[in-house]
Motif scaffolding. Structure first.
Motif, PDB file in Angstrom:
ATOM      1  N   UNK A 102       0.816  -1.219   0.000  1.00 40.30           N
ATOM      2  CA  UNK A 102       0.000   0.000   0.000  1.00 40.30           C
ATOM      3  C   UNK A 102       0.849   1.268   0.000  1.00 40.30           C
ATOM      4  N   UNK A 103       2.162   1.140   0.179  1.00 42.00           N
ATOM      5  CA  UNK A 103       3.005   2.334   0.308  1.00 42.00           C
ATOM      6  C   UNK A 103       2.911   3.220  -0.924  1.00 42.00           C
ATOM      7  N   UNK A 104       2.980   2.611  -2.118  1.00 42.46           N
ATOM      8  CA  UNK A 104       2.949   3.449  -3.306  1.00 42.46           C
ATOM      9  C   UNK A 104       1.550   4.037  -3.545  1.00 42.46           C
ATOM     10  N   UNK A 105       0.507   3.361  -3.036  1.00 42.15           N
ATOM     11  CA  UNK A 105      -0.834   3.948  -3.135  1.00 42.15           C
ATOM     12  C   UNK A 105      -0.951   5.186  -2.239  1.00 42.15           C
ATOM     13  N   UNK A 106      -0.298   5.127  -1.070  1.00 47.46           N
ATOM     14  CA  UNK A 106      -0.277   6.298  -0.195  1.00 47.46           C
ATOM     15  C   UNK A 106       0.477   7.437  -0.874  1.00 47.46           C
ATOM     16  N   UNK A 107       1.603   7.132  -1.501  1.00 45.70           N
ATOM     17  CA  UNK A 107       2.375   8.161  -2.189  1.00 45.70           C
ATOM     18  C   UNK A 107       1.585   8.763  -3.350  1.00 45.70           C
TER      19      UNK A 107
END
Length: 859
Positions: free
Chosen positions: A788-793
Motif C-alpha cells: 500500500x506504500x505506493x498507493x499512499x504516495x
C-alpha cells in the motif's frame, strides 16, 4: 361423484393451490412487497446483532451527512433563498458607476428617488428607498436602550407585497410632509424579543432620540427587509429622518448632494434590465441639471458626471450584502464537508467489504439453494439503505448542533441576525436525499462483489485471496489520502492566515481597552463639547480606569470617514479621494497607546477660542510634505480654508479593518468644530482599564446616567472582541478546516488500517509459508506495507496537485500567505504521513507475529 370425490377431482384439474397462489401474488406484486418487508426485518436483525459495526458506520455517515446538511442550511438562507415578497423575481436594485467610483454605488439622494417615483412612462411598477441607521436610542418606561432603525418610503411594504402581522403598515400618505407623521412599525423579531409579542403594543408611544412615536403595526414574521439575514428593530418613514438623524449641510430630504438612500424598483413583466436602465438615464441627467452645486463644478467633476451610468440588477435575493460577505467562505466549507462525506462513504464501503468477506459462506449457501444474484444484491442494498436512514436521522442531530456552531462562528450580531439552521421541508429532504444517495454509493460495490461469490470455496468456509478486489480497496486508499491531504493543507493555510492577521501591528495597544458609542441626539451643538468633557471626567474618576478619551471613529469596525483636504502648494492627483479624518478629544493618543513621532497631543486648552490645530499621521506627512517637516504647516478641510496648524505627527494605525493598507489620517479637536459639532454628535468613548474592561460596562453605564439618563450606550465592546469580530470568518475557516481535516485524516487512517488488516487475514497462509521458508518477521511485515506504500504516495501527490489547482478559490480568503506556501503544505504531508504510519503499524505487527504452524494447520 360424491362431494368429496368431486372436490378432489377439481383440485387435480385446477393444479397445485400453492403454486397458483404464488402466481397470483406475483401478478399483484404482493410478494415483492412482502419480500421487501422481510429484507428490512432481516437487515434490522443483522445490524442489531453487530452493534459495533452499525454504530461505526452510522456515526461516520452521520458526521458527513449532518455537516453537509448544516452547510446546505447556510447556503439556502444566504445564497439561494428569495425574498419573502410578492413576485421577488421582479425586484431590481438601482446602482450607479462612474470613473471616480471603485465599484457600483447604491446611494442616491431623496430628491432623485422622488423624481423616479413621479416619472411617467418608465417600465417599472414603482420605486422604493430605504436606509439603515443603528445609533437610535429608544426610551420606554424611562429606560434608554439602543435600537437599529430602517428609514423607508411610504410605499415600501405595499410595493413589496408584504402584509402586517399586527396593525397596519406605512402608506404613501405617511411619507409626504417632513416630520409630520411620527409613526413606527416594529419588526416581528423585535416585537417578540422586546415586548414579548404583546398585541397591546399597538398605539403605544415610544420615544426615539427623545421624540415621541406611535406604534402602528408589526411587520410579518420572517420578513427581514431587503437586506435578508439582518433584521432591523423598527422602521420609520424617510420623511422623519431629520427628526432622528443629524446630517451635515442642507436638509437631507431636499439636498441633491446628500446621497444616503438605497433605491429598489419593481420591473414590469417582460422588461429587460438593459432597457430599464436606459429608460432611467434622462432622470439622472435631469438630476445633474437640478443640482444647485453645478455652478461650482470643476473640469474633473464634469468628466465624472459625464461618465455616470445607471444599472438595473436583479435583486430577488435582496441587497446581496450578506451573500457578498459570506459566500466564498461558505462554498469553501461546503467543499470541505463534501470531502468528509466522500471519505465517510469510502470508509463504510471498506467496512461492508470486510463484512461481506466474513459472510461469504452465507452468500454461497443462498446462491446454492436457488437465490438469484439480483435477490442477493437487493438484500445487501436494503441493509445499506437502512444504514442510510439511520445515518440521516443521526445526521439531523449533527446538522442542528453543527449549524448552531457555524452560525455562532460566522455571525457576530446574533440579536439582529435571522440566519439559523432550523429544520424545514427543504432541509429534511436534502438531509435524507444525501443519506440515501450515500448509502447506495457505498453499498453498491460491496453488494455486486458479494453476489459473485464462488460456490465451492464458499460452501467449504474458505476465504479466497482475490488480488483484484484488494486492488480496488487500495485505490480507495489513494483517494482517501488525497482528500485528507487537501483538507489538512487547507487547514494549515487558513491557520497560518489567521496567525498572520492576529500578528498585525495595529499601531495602538489593544489590551484592556473598551469602546462604546453614544449619541446625544437632542443636544444643541454648543452643548456637545461640555457634555463629552463632563462624561470623560466622570469616567476617568471611576476606580480601575487608567485613561479615557473620545473620538468619532470606532476601531476596527469596517467604517471610515473620508475627507477632502486643502494643502497649500499641493495639487492632488486626479481621482484622489483625500485622506481619512477624525475628530477627537484631549489625551486621545495616550489613551489608545498611539505614539507621537513629533509634537504634542491635544489638550483641554484647544478650545473653540484657541488657534485651530491638527495632528497628522506618518502616511499623511509623507504624502503631502515629503521630506519636509510638517510641524507648523497649515491645512484645512476640502472646500474650506487652510486654517489648521499641524502640531504633531502620530504613528500610522489601522482603523477600518486589519487587512487595510496604510491610510492617510488627520485629526482635529472636537471642541474646535464650532457649529459643525452637530454633524459629529455620535462619538465613541475609549476607556483603558487596569482590570478586565468588560467588567467595567455597568460602571460606565452608571457614569453616563449621572450625566444624562436618556443617553443610550451603543455597541459596548472591548477592542480585542472587535478584532475577533473582524477576523470572524478567518477564525471560523481555520477552526472548522482543522476539525474536518483531522476527521478526514483519522478516517483515512482507519481505512488504511482496515485494508491492511483484511490483507493480513487473507494472506495469513502465504505469510506463514514465507516465514517457514526462512523469511524474517520484519520482511513479512514489509510485504504487507509495501503493498500500500505506493498507493499512499500516489494519494499524497494527487492531493498536492488538487490543492494547488484550487488556489484561485481560496486565494482571496488568505492573508499574508500564498496557496502554495511550502510550510503549510509540508506540515499537511507530515501529518498525513504520521497518521498513515499509525494505520499501518498494527497490521504490519500482526503480519510479523504470524505463526507458520498455526497458519498452515488452520488451512
Amino acid at each position: 361423484m360424491s362431494e368429496r370425490d368431486a372436490a378432489d377431482a377439481a383440485r387435480r384439474a385446477f393444479g397445485a393451490i400453492v403454486d397458483t397462489a404464488e402466481q397470483c401474488r406475483d401478478n399483484r406484486r404482493v410478494r415483492l412487497v412482502e419480500d421487501i418487508g422481510k429484507d428490512l426485518v432481516y437487515a434490522s436483525r443483522l445490524l442489531l446483532k453487530s452493534p459495533g459495526f452499525t454504530a461505526t458506520a452510522v456515526l461516520s455517515l452521520a458526521l458527513g451527512v449532518g455537516a453537509n446538511t448544516a452547510i446546505f442550511g447556510l447556503v439556502k438562507q444566504v445564497i439561494l433563498d428569495l425574498l419573502p415578497v410578492r413576485d421577488p423575481n421582479q425586484i431590481v436594485a438601482i446602482t450607479k458607476t462612474s470613473i471616480q467610483l471603485p465599484g457600483p454605488s447604491s446611494s442616491f439622494s431623496n430628491p432623485f428617488l422622488r423624481d423616479l417615483q413621479s416619472s411617467a412612462n418608465l417600465p417599472f411598477d414603482g420605486f422604493l428607498g430605504f436606509d439603515r441607521r443603528d445609533q437610535i436610542a429608544m426610551l420606554v418606561d424611562s429606560a434608554a436602550e439602543p435600537v437599529s432603525a430602517e428609514f423607508v418610503t411610504g410605499n415600501y411594504f405595499e410595493l413589496l407585497g408584504v402584509h402586517p402581522a399586527l396593525g397596519r403598515q406605512f402608506t404613501p400618505a405617511d411619507d409626504q410632509a417632513p416630520d409630520a407623521q411620527p409613526v413606527v412599525v416594529l419588526s416581528h423579531n423585535f416585537w417578540q424579543r422586546r415586548f414579548g409579542a404583546d398585541p397591546s403594543v399597538l398605539n403605544r408611544t415610544i420615544h426615539l432620540n427623545n421624540h415621541p412615536f406611535t406604534v402602528i403595526g408589526v411587520s410579518a414574521r420572517g420578513f427581514a427587509g431587503l437586506d435578508p439575514g439582518h433584521s432591523p428593530d423598527l422602521r420609520v418613514t424617510i420623511s422623519m429622518v431629520s427628526t432622528l438623524v443629524e446630517f451635515p449641510g442642507p436638509p437631507p430630504l431636499s439636498n441633491r448632494g446628500s446621497r444616503w438612500i438605497e433605491v429598489f424598483g419593481r420591473l414590469k413583466p417582460g422588461v429587460s434590465a438593459n432597457r430599464a436602465a436606459e429608460s432611467l438615464m434622462p432622470v439622472l441627467l435631469q438630476d445633474h441639471d437640478l443640482d444647485p452645486g453645478r455652478s461650482r463644478r470643476t473640469e474633473y467633476r464634469a468628466k465624472v458626471l459625464a461618465s455616470e451610468r445607471l444599472h438595473v440588477t436583479p435583486a430577488a435575493q435582496g441587497t446581496g450584502a450578506q451573500r457578498h460577505t459570506y459566500e466564498r467562505a461558505i462554498w469553501a466549507l461546503g467543499l470541505m464537508v463534501a470531502a468528509v462525506l466522500l471519505l465517510a462513504c469510502v470508509n463504510v464501503a471498506h467496512l461492508l467489504l470486510a463484512r461481506a468477506s466474513a459472510r461469504a459462506h452465507e452468500f454461497s449457501i443462498r446462491l446454492a439453494i436457488g437465490a438469484s444474484r439480483f435477490r442477493l444484491v437487493r438484500q445487501l442494498l436494503t441493509e445499506s439503505l437502512l444504514l442510510g436512514v439511520f445515518s440521516g436521522g443521526a445526521g439531523l442531530l449533527v446538522a442542528y448542533s453543527l449549524g448552531r456552531i457555524l452560525v455562532s462562528l460566522v455571525i457576530s450580531d446574533r440579536e439582529h441576525s435571522t440566519v439559523a439552521v432550523a429544520p424545514d421541508a427543504a432541509l429534511l429532504a436534502f438531509n435524507f436525499a444525501v443519506a440515501l444517495a450515500a448509502s447506495i454509493a457505498f453499498g453498491l460495490a460491496p453488494a455486486l462483489q458479494s453476489s459473485r461469490s464462488v460456490l465451492a470455496p464458499g460452501l467449504k468456509g474458505a476465504h479466497s485471496y482475490h488480488v483484484g478486489r484488494l486492488m480496488g480497496r487500495k485505490v480507495m486508499i489513494s483517494l482517501q489520502v488525497a482528500i485528507s491531504l487537501i483538507l489538512l493543507s487547507g487547514a494549515g493555510l487558513f491557520m497560518r492566515s489567521l496567525v498572520n492577521l492576529r500578528g498585525i501591528d495595529l499601531g495602538f495597544r489593544t489590551d484592556k481597552l473598551l469602546q462604546v458609542t453614544l449619541n446625544p441626539s437632542t443636544y444643541a451643538p454648543e452643548r456637545l463639547p461640555d457634555f463629552y468633557n463632563q462624561l470623560v471626567e466622570q469616567v476617568r474618576s471611576l476606580p480601575g480606569v487608567r485613561a479615557a478619551a473620545f473620538g468619532r471613529q470606532r476601531l476596527i469596525s469596517n467604517a471610515a470617514w473620508k475627507s477632502g483636504i486643502v494643502v497649500p502648494g499641493f495639487n492632488p492627483p486626479e481621482g484622489d479621494n483625500g485622506p481619512s479624518r477624525d475628530v477627537i478629544g484631549s489625551k486621545y493618543f495616550s489613551a489608545l497607546g498611539i505614539p507621537l513621532i513629533a509634537g504634542r497631543e491635544f489638550t483641554d486648552a484647544d478650545t473653540a477660542a484657541a488657534p485651530k490645530v491638527a495632528i497628522v499621521n506618518q502616511a499623511f506627512a509623507q504624502f503631502y510634505f515629503g521630506s519636509r517637516n510638517p510641524l507648523g504647516m497649515r491645512i484645512g478641510p476640502g472646500g474650506g480654508k487652510p486654517d489648521y496648524t499641524i502640531v504633531a505627527v502620530s504613528r500610522n494605525a489601522k482603523y477600518r479593518e486589519m487587512r487595510e493598507a496604510t491610510t492617510r489620517f488627520w485629526y482635529v479637536p472636537f471642541a474646535q468644530l464650532g457649529s459643525d459639532t452637530s454633524s459629529f454628535r455620535a462619538l465613541t468613548l475609549f476607556v483603558r482599564t487596569s482590570s478586565d474592561p468588560a467588567s467595567m460596562a455597568n460602571s460606565i453605564r452608571a457614569a453616563v446616567g449621572r450625566v444624562d439618563k436618556t443617553i443610550a450606550l451603543f455597541d459596548i465592546k472591548t477592542v480585542d472582541a472587535q478584532i475577533g469580530d473582524n477576523v470572524r470568518l478567518e477564525r471560523a475557516l481555520a477552526t472548522l478546516s482543522i476539525f474536518f481535516g483531522m476527521v478526514a485524516a483519522l478516517l483515512a487512517g482507519a481505512g488504511l488500517f482496515g485494508v491492511l488488516s483484511y490483507s493480513v487475514a487473507q494472506r495469513k497462509r502465504e505469510i506463514g509459508i514465507r516465514i517457514a521458508l526462512g523469511a524474517r518477521p520484519a520482511q513479512a511485515a514489509w510485504t504487507i506495507v509495501r503493498g500500500v506504500a505506493h498507493f499512499v504516495l500516489v494519494g499524497v501527490a494527487g492531493g498536492l496537485a488538487v490543492t494547488l489547482s484550487l488556489s484561485s478559490l481560496i486565494h482571496r480568503l488568505l492573508f499574508g500567505i500564498q496557496p502554495n506556501d511550502p510550510l503549510a503544505l509540508s506540515l499537511a504531508v507530515l501529518a498525513m504521513w504520521v497518521i498513515a504510519m499509525l494505520g499501518v503499524s498494527i497490521p504490519a505487527s500482526q503480519a510479523a507475529k504470524v505463526e507458520p504452524a498455526s497458519a498452515l494447520r488452520g488451512d
